[in-house]
Design an enzyme around this catalytic site. Structure first.
Site, PDB file in Angstrom:
ATOM      1  N   ARG A 141     -59.997   1.703  91.143  1.00 46.01           N
ATOM      2  CA  ARG A 141     -59.141   1.761  92.334  1.00 46.01           C
ATOM      3  C   ARG A 141     -59.365   0.489  93.166  1.00 46.01           C
ATOM      4  O   ARG A 141     -59.349   0.504  94.379  1.00 46.01           O
ATOM      5  CB  ARG A 141     -59.476   2.995  93.194  1.00 46.01           C
ATOM      6  CG  ARG A 141     -59.477   4.298  92.431  1.00 46.01           C
ATOM      7  CD  ARG A 141     -58.101   4.649  91.855  1.00 46.01           C
ATOM      8  NE  ARG A 141     -58.157   5.870  91.061  1.00 46.01           N
ATOM      9  CZ  ARG A 141     -58.380   5.906  89.738  1.00 46.01           C
ATOM     10  NH1 ARG A 141     -58.555   4.790  89.052  1.00 46.01           N
ATOM     11  NH2 ARG A 141     -58.417   7.056  89.096  1.00 46.01           N
TER      12      ARG A 141
ATOM     13  N   ARG B  10     -62.190  -1.417  98.282  1.00 47.62           N
ATOM     14  CA  ARG B  10     -62.944  -0.631  97.303  1.00 47.62           C
ATOM     15  C   ARG B  10     -63.328  -1.548  96.152  1.00 47.62           C
ATOM     16  O   ARG B  10     -62.544  -2.361  95.695  1.00 47.62           O
ATOM     17  CB  ARG B  10     -62.091   0.521  96.795  1.00 47.62           C
ATOM     18  CG  ARG B  10     -61.882   1.577  97.857  1.00 47.62           C
ATOM     19  CD  ARG B  10     -60.903   2.615  97.401  1.00 47.62           C
ATOM     20  NE  ARG B  10     -61.547   3.639  96.598  1.00 47.62           N
ATOM     21  CZ  ARG B  10     -60.995   4.837  96.397  1.00 47.62           C
ATOM     22  NH1 ARG B  10     -59.840   5.153  96.928  1.00 47.62           N
ATOM     23  NH2 ARG B  10     -61.598   5.748  95.679  1.00 47.62           N
TER      24      ARG B  10
ATOM     25  N   ARG C 287     -66.092   9.583  90.038  1.00 50.69           N
ATOM     26  CA  ARG C 287     -65.248  10.645  89.490  1.00 50.69           C
ATOM     27  C   ARG C 287     -63.964  10.090  88.888  1.00 50.69           C
ATOM     28  O   ARG C 287     -63.516  10.497  87.824  1.00 50.69           O
ATOM     29  CB  ARG C 287     -64.932  11.692  90.552  1.00 50.69           C
ATOM     30  CG  ARG C 287     -63.962  11.263  91.623  1.00 50.69           C
ATOM     31  CD  ARG C 287     -63.256  12.472  92.246  1.00 50.69           C
ATOM     32  NE  ARG C 287     -64.049  13.120  93.268  1.00 50.69           N
ATOM     33  CZ  ARG C 287     -63.882  12.950  94.583  1.00 50.69           C
ATOM     34  NH1 ARG C 287     -62.970  12.108  95.037  1.00 50.69           N
ATOM     35  NH2 ARG C 287     -64.613  13.609  95.446  1.00 50.69           N
TER      36      ARG C 287
ATOM     37  N   ASP D 214     -60.570  14.859  98.698  1.00 46.14           N
ATOM     38  CA  ASP D 214     -61.328  14.166  99.743  1.00 46.14           C
ATOM     39  C   ASP D 214     -61.011  14.678 101.145  1.00 46.14           C
ATOM     40  O   ASP D 214     -61.624  14.242 102.116  1.00 46.14           O
ATOM     41  CB  ASP D 214     -61.022  12.660  99.676  1.00 46.14           C
ATOM     42  CG  ASP D 214     -61.703  12.010  98.482  1.00 46.14           C
ATOM     43  OD1 ASP D 214     -62.790  12.466  98.107  1.00 46.14           O
ATOM     44  OD2 ASP D 214     -61.135  11.055  97.931  1.00 46.14           O
TER      45      ASP D 214
ATOM     46  N   LYS E  82     -49.377  12.865 100.636  1.00 45.03           N
ATOM     47  CA  LYS E  82     -50.722  12.846 100.048  1.00 45.03           C
ATOM     48  C   LYS E  82     -51.341  14.240 100.003  1.00 45.03           C
ATOM     49  O   LYS E  82     -50.689  15.199  99.639  1.00 45.03           O
ATOM     50  CB  LYS E  82     -51.594  11.848 100.805  1.00 45.03           C
ATOM     51  CG  LYS E  82     -51.348  10.429 100.304  1.00 45.03           C
ATOM     52  CD  LYS E  82     -52.250   9.395 100.929  1.00 45.03           C
ATOM     53  CE  LYS E  82     -53.697   9.458 100.650  1.00 45.03           C
ATOM     54  NZ  LYS E  82     -54.223   8.396  99.803  1.00 45.03           N
ATOM     55  N   GLU E  83     -52.584  14.355 100.465  1.00 48.63           N
ATOM     56  CA  GLU E  83     -53.281  15.639 100.352  1.00 48.63           C
ATOM     57  C   GLU E  83     -52.729  16.693 101.314  1.00 48.63           C
ATOM     58  O   GLU E  83     -53.160  17.831 101.288  1.00 48.63           O
ATOM     59  CB  GLU E  83     -54.787  15.467 100.594  1.00 48.63           C
ATOM     60  CG  GLU E  83     -55.546  14.875  99.404  1.00 48.63           C
ATOM     61  CD  GLU E  83     -55.754  13.376  99.526  1.00 48.63           C
ATOM     62  OE1 GLU E  83     -54.940  12.688 100.199  1.00 48.63           O
ATOM     63  OE2 GLU E  83     -56.736  12.864  98.938  1.00 48.63           O
TER      64      GLU E  83
ATOM     65  N   HIS F 285     -51.866  13.074  90.545  1.00 44.65           N
ATOM     66  CA  HIS F 285     -53.086  13.205  89.742  1.00 44.65           C
ATOM     67  C   HIS F 285     -53.139  14.586  89.070  1.00 44.65           C
ATOM     68  O   HIS F 285     -53.537  14.715  87.915  1.00 44.65           O
ATOM     69  CB  HIS F 285     -54.259  13.044  90.715  1.00 44.65           C
ATOM     70  CG  HIS F 285     -55.615  12.989  90.112  1.00 44.65           C
ATOM     71  ND1 HIS F 285     -56.558  12.111  90.552  1.00 44.65           N
ATOM     72  CD2 HIS F 285     -56.216  13.701  89.148  1.00 44.65           C
ATOM     73  CE1 HIS F 285     -57.679  12.287  89.878  1.00 44.65           C
ATOM     74  NE2 HIS F 285     -57.485  13.246  89.015  1.00 44.65           N
TER      75      HIS F 285
ATOM     76  N   GLN G 120     -49.876   7.518  92.810  1.00 45.25           N
ATOM     77  CA  GLN G 120     -50.781   8.543  93.330  1.00 45.25           C
ATOM     78  C   GLN G 120     -50.035   9.748  93.881  1.00 45.25           C
ATOM     79  O   GLN G 120     -50.387  10.878  93.642  1.00 45.25           O
ATOM     80  CB  GLN G 120     -51.693   7.969  94.423  1.00 45.25           C
ATOM     81  CG  GLN G 120     -52.773   8.955  94.830  1.00 45.25           C
ATOM     82  CD  GLN G 120     -53.384   8.605  96.176  1.00 45.25           C
ATOM     83  OE1 GLN G 120     -52.692   8.465  97.175  1.00 45.25           O
ATOM     84  NE2 GLN G 120     -54.682   8.447  96.194  1.00 45.25           N
TER      85      GLN G 120
ATOM     86  N   GLY H  34     -55.475   8.729  89.303  1.00 43.85           N
ATOM     87  CA  GLY H  34     -55.784   9.626  88.180  1.00 43.85           C
ATOM     88  C   GLY H  34     -54.523  10.105  87.476  1.00 43.85           C
ATOM     89  O   GLY H  34     -54.595  10.721  86.412  1.00 43.85           O
TER      90      GLY H  34
HETATM   91  C1  GLC Z   1     -57.784   9.790  95.508  1.00 41.66           C
HETATM   92  C2  GLC Z   1     -59.203   9.457  95.105  1.00 41.66           C
HETATM   93  C3  GLC Z   1     -59.765  10.543  94.207  1.00 41.66           C
HETATM   94  C4  GLC Z   1     -59.577  11.912  94.801  1.00 41.66           C
HETATM   95  C5  GLC Z   1     -58.121  12.149  95.177  1.00 41.66           C
HETATM   96  C6  GLC Z   1     -57.895  13.458  95.902  1.00 41.66           C
HETATM   97  O1  GLC Z   1     -56.949   9.684  94.386  1.00 41.66           O
HETATM   98  O2  GLC Z   1     -59.278   8.213  94.450  1.00 41.66           O
HETATM   99  O3  GLC Z   1     -61.125  10.306  93.989  1.00 41.66           O
HETATM  100  O4  GLC Z   1     -60.013  12.870  93.878  1.00 41.66           O
HETATM  101  O5  GLC Z   1     -57.686  11.103  96.014  1.00 41.66           O
HETATM  102  O6  GLC Z   1     -58.394  13.468  97.199  1.00 41.66           O
END
Ligand code: GLC
Length: 797
Positions: free
Chosen positions: A347, A357, A363, A488, A631-632, A639, A685, A705
């Site tokens: 990354r 980074r 991971r 994360d 994103k999250e 991923h 991503q 990922g």
């Molecule tokens: C990003 C990070 C990865 C993490 C993912 C989910 O892709 O590089 O390590 O698992 O976010 O938070």
């Protein structure tokens, strides 16, 4: 809207319109010398590390986008007109300026035509070399003689440390020292300091790069950016190019650049060829050697062909022919290529990863291995060993391993609060995959050091990984989340528990037991099976919530992903991993996967969770800081998409597995690039979800990922070609509309030509399997002889 097309035959993506919605990039080189190039020749180059070896400059996320780059300017001495070989930076009207960019495997070729002058520039790094070449061909397509001047340009960083170069100006503006030796530019920094080749991370040392032209006479130069560009000009109208005359500047401090000048007179129909070579080392030594070596340009041309062959042979390890052209374009070229690039640069280097980074995030890098085992098994083996030695003797991992600085056995043990709960559990995916691909079962017995102290067999390392999580389990018997689990953005607290990691641990225990059984280690099998039963019980008792698995328990008692929650009441990860790990029975698996389909699936992929977090406290879920749908925070986190495909394939739902796979397949969006915006040939991503006004826009191409799991899910689960220690399993799970497909797979040196037909239009199951005409019971092809070809017929039913 469409900006280009896939040229599968040449394994290239052709950008026909240069005004793409985002910079569409490619990678050149390898982990020794790397470079990024955009469809407008923007980008940067670096040695070993994009953070600590960056010697050319790019202004990230800037206006105009992707500048500076590897520019080649032209000046017409008669008309005084000027332009660049790539559309940008000069940016002539697209009415007059015709251009195409071919991104290939580790090379990019930009061809343009402006006022009867055609230019072709091929950018690449010859295999294994610490320099890059820009190979140029110019042709006069008009009827008049043309008197031109060409000016190749690059803007240098002052210090190789990317952060210091752009931020620490009170230091880095005083260290450049440029010279020109026999027409070769020497870009020096800190030249009064000694060189310290054994200490790459020491940024205060003498460093040099060179910039040379071969096949053309140098008639001038500039090395001071401000002289070349001129006051208040930009890359689009540099002073020197406007005037058509270099000033011979030598930068001392300030901002260095590399510009050479050459005069070209072209008769109608005439062509000339020359090249620019830029790389690591001094003008006097490495620069001079390179100039001599390429006096005959055909050597360079051959090196480009060698490079193509090398990459193509890596891709040819697995080739497919399915009824879906988009799937073919991705699986034959771009998906495995994306995996290679992600594996190479983790990354650390892209237009988004700007040099903050560095090294291999544990991971991520362990997961990245899965996409390259089949194409570079030996290299992958070395990388795997490096990563295994990034595991500390506690069983947890160093958060980052730096290949250029890693010292197994001598690293500092990570602080307790640095450990992530999922890191080493990914080894249970990567190590068996490596062993299955290569057949090297003894790898489990190989002794390797821990990062800090002591050593163990690979199997011992795996046991320590399991013990690490078992020793750190919480009140529900579920592994603690520690600093983070895969996500994360969940705040579990150190003692909070991760249900997702529990499924990973279950997967790990099952694998450990399987491997131990093959090694005849009965006690180990018993231990793993017992721990697995205990874990299954905890998962049954505490983690199932009506029709879904909860995601986690925070140390404050909050249940992530519980049905009653207002926000984030369903998370994708635990549902799909409940299936992948083998924990969920059929009934629960179906229920959970149905909720994923009903509550999380969108036309562009599956959301990570839903509904988004808007009112929740930051100290419960950090994702609240992202806009809803990004994103999250209920974005389509790509991923994880491959896991959705895998889980549905495991359940035999080929239609759904394929629908999921297609929903985020980059090539499927080639004709609506204005929505997805980023490269239609690369995974990203995340994609903004239904909760965002920008639904469908994707962000962060190349390095995530996604690349690995997308490829892995499609090849191992949809097409179902899975390497095992004792053969190649054929277990397709396809949509019932497919009448069949073909795969050519090289497995341990033998080539299997597999032809699958699906006369009854089923989604899964094999009615008949034949190898070289002989019926095979079950669905595993025996290991073939190296160098031999086998014809495999598969009838689904
Ligand atoms: C990003 C990070 C990865 C993490 C993912 C989910 O892709 O590089 O390590 O698992 O976010 O938070």
């Amino acid at each position: 809207m469409k900006y280009g097309y896939f040229d599968d035959k040449n394994k290239e993506y052709v950008v026909e319109r240069p005004d793409t919605p985002a910079s569409w990039t490619n990678y050149l080189g390898d982990t020794n010398y790397g470079a990024i190039i955009t469809n407008n020749a923007g980008g940067y180059s670096f040695y070993k590390s994009a953070a600590q070896g960056r010697f050319t400059r790019l202004r990230f996320n800037s206006v105009p986008m992707d500048q500076a780059g590897r520019y080649l300017y032209f000046h017409d001495k008669d008309s005084k007109d000027f332009w660049s070989a790539s559309w940008q930076p000069v940016g002539k009207s697209l009415e007059q300026f015709k251009t195409e960019c071919r991104h290939g495997t580790a090379y990019t070729k930009i061809s343009s035509e402006y006022k009867d002058i055609a230019s072709e520039v091929s950018y690449f790094v010859p295999r294994g070399k610490a320099y890059e070449a820009w190979m140029v061909k110019l042709t006069n397509k008009g009827k008049e003689t043309r008197n031109l001047r060409a000016f190749p340009f690059v803007e240098y960083a002052c210090n190789w440390n990317a952060g210091d170069d752009l931020g620490n100006l009170q230091y880095t503006q005083y260290i450049a020292n440029m010279s020109v030796v026999d027409g070769i530019i020497d870009h020096g920094s800190n030249i009064n300091m000694p060189e310290m080749p054994e200490d790459f991370q020491q940024k205060d040392q003498q460093r040099h790069t060179f910039f040379a032209m071969v096949g053309a006479e140098v008639s001038g130069y500039d090395t001071d950016r401000d002289v070349f560009i001129g006051r208040y000009n930009g890359y689009g109208n540099p002073d020197v190019v406007q005037k058509g005359e270099c000033a011979g500047s030598l930068a001392e401090g300030g901002n260095p650049c590399g510009v050479l000048q050459t005069d070209i007179c072209l008769q109608p129909g005439e062509s000339v060829e020359f090249a620019i070579v830029m790389g690591i080392g001094s003008a006097q030594k490495e620069g001079a050697e390179v100039k001599e070596k390429y006096a005959d340009l055909s050597i360079l041309k051959n090196e480009l062909e060698e490079l193509k062959n090398y990459w193509h042979s890596r891709l040819e390890v697995m080739q497919v022919e399915t009824p879906d052209a988009d799937v073919n374009s991705m699986l034959n070229v771009w998906s495995p290529y994306n995996c290679q690039i992600t594996y190479a640069w983790s990354r650390a280097a892209s237009l988004v990863y700007a040099g903050v980074r560095d090294g291999l995030g544990y991971r991520d890098s362990v997961q990245d291995m899965l996409g390259v085992m089949h194409s570079v098994p030996e290299e992958a083996g070395e990388r795997l060993e490096l990563l295994i030695t990034g595991q500390a003797s506690t069983g947890g991992a160093m958060p980052v391993v730096k290949p250029f600085a890693h010292k197994p056995g001598q690293e500092k043990e990570p602080e307790a609060n640095e450990y992530r709960s999922d890191d080493c559990l990914w080894l249970f995916n990567a190590i068996p995959e490596y062993v299955n691909e290569t057949g090297n079962f003894d790898f489990y017995l190989k002794e390797l050091p821990y990062a800090d102290k002591g050593k163990d067999s690979v199997l011992g390392h795996l046991r320590r990984a399991i013990e690490f999580n078992l020793e750190r389990s919480g009140a529900h018997g579920i592994p603690c989340g520690l600093a983070a689990d895969w996500n994360d953005c969940l705040v579990l607290g150190y003692e909070g528990e991760s249900v997702f990691v529990a499924f990973q641990l279950r997967y790990a225990l099952a694998k450990y037991s399987e491997v131990s059984e093959k090694l005849g280690l009965t006690k180990e099998v018993e231990w793993a099976e017992q721990e697995l039963r205990i874990l299954d019980k905890s998962l049954e008792e505490h983690c199932w919530d009506e029709d879904r698995y909860v995601r986690a328990f925070s140390d404050k008692g909050f249940r992530f992903g519980a049905k009653e929650n207002e926000e984030g009441n369903i998370f994708m990860n635990p549902q799909v991993w409940a299936v992948i790990s083998g924990h969920a029975n059929r009934e629960k698996a179906e229920k959970a996967m149905n909720v994923v389909h009903d509550d999380l699936y969108t036309d562009y992929g599956i959301m990570l969770c839903a509904p988004p977090f808007e009112k929740s406290d930051f100290d419960i879920v950090r994702a609240v800081l992202f806009n809803p749908g990004m994103k999250e925070n209920a974005g389509i986190f790509n991923h994880t998409q491959g896991w959705g495909v895998m889980a549905e394939s495991m359940l035999g739902n080929g239609n759904r597995a394929y629908k999921y796979y297609k929903s985020y397949l980059p090539a499927a969006y080639n004709d609506m690039a204005e929505v997805r915006e980023i490269e239609p040939y690369v995974y990203a991503q995340s994609t903004h979800s239904v909760y965002s006004k920008r639904f469908g826009s994707s962000r962060l191409p190349w390095l995530s990922g996604t690349a690995t799991w997308a490829y892995y899910a499609a090849t191992r689960y949809l097409l179902g070609i899975r390497p095992e220690i004792d053969g190649l399993t054929v277990d397709p799970c396809v949509p019932d509309s497919w009448e069949g497909f073909k795969v050519v797979r090289n497995f341990r040196g033998a080539v299997y030509n597999i032809s699958v037909s699906n006369p009854n239009r089923v989604m899964k199951g094999i009615a008949c399997l034949k190898m070289n005409g002989e019926i095979i019971e079950g669905n595993k092809l025996p290991v073939g002889e190296e160098g031999k070809e086998y014809q495999v017929e598969v009838i689904m039913g």
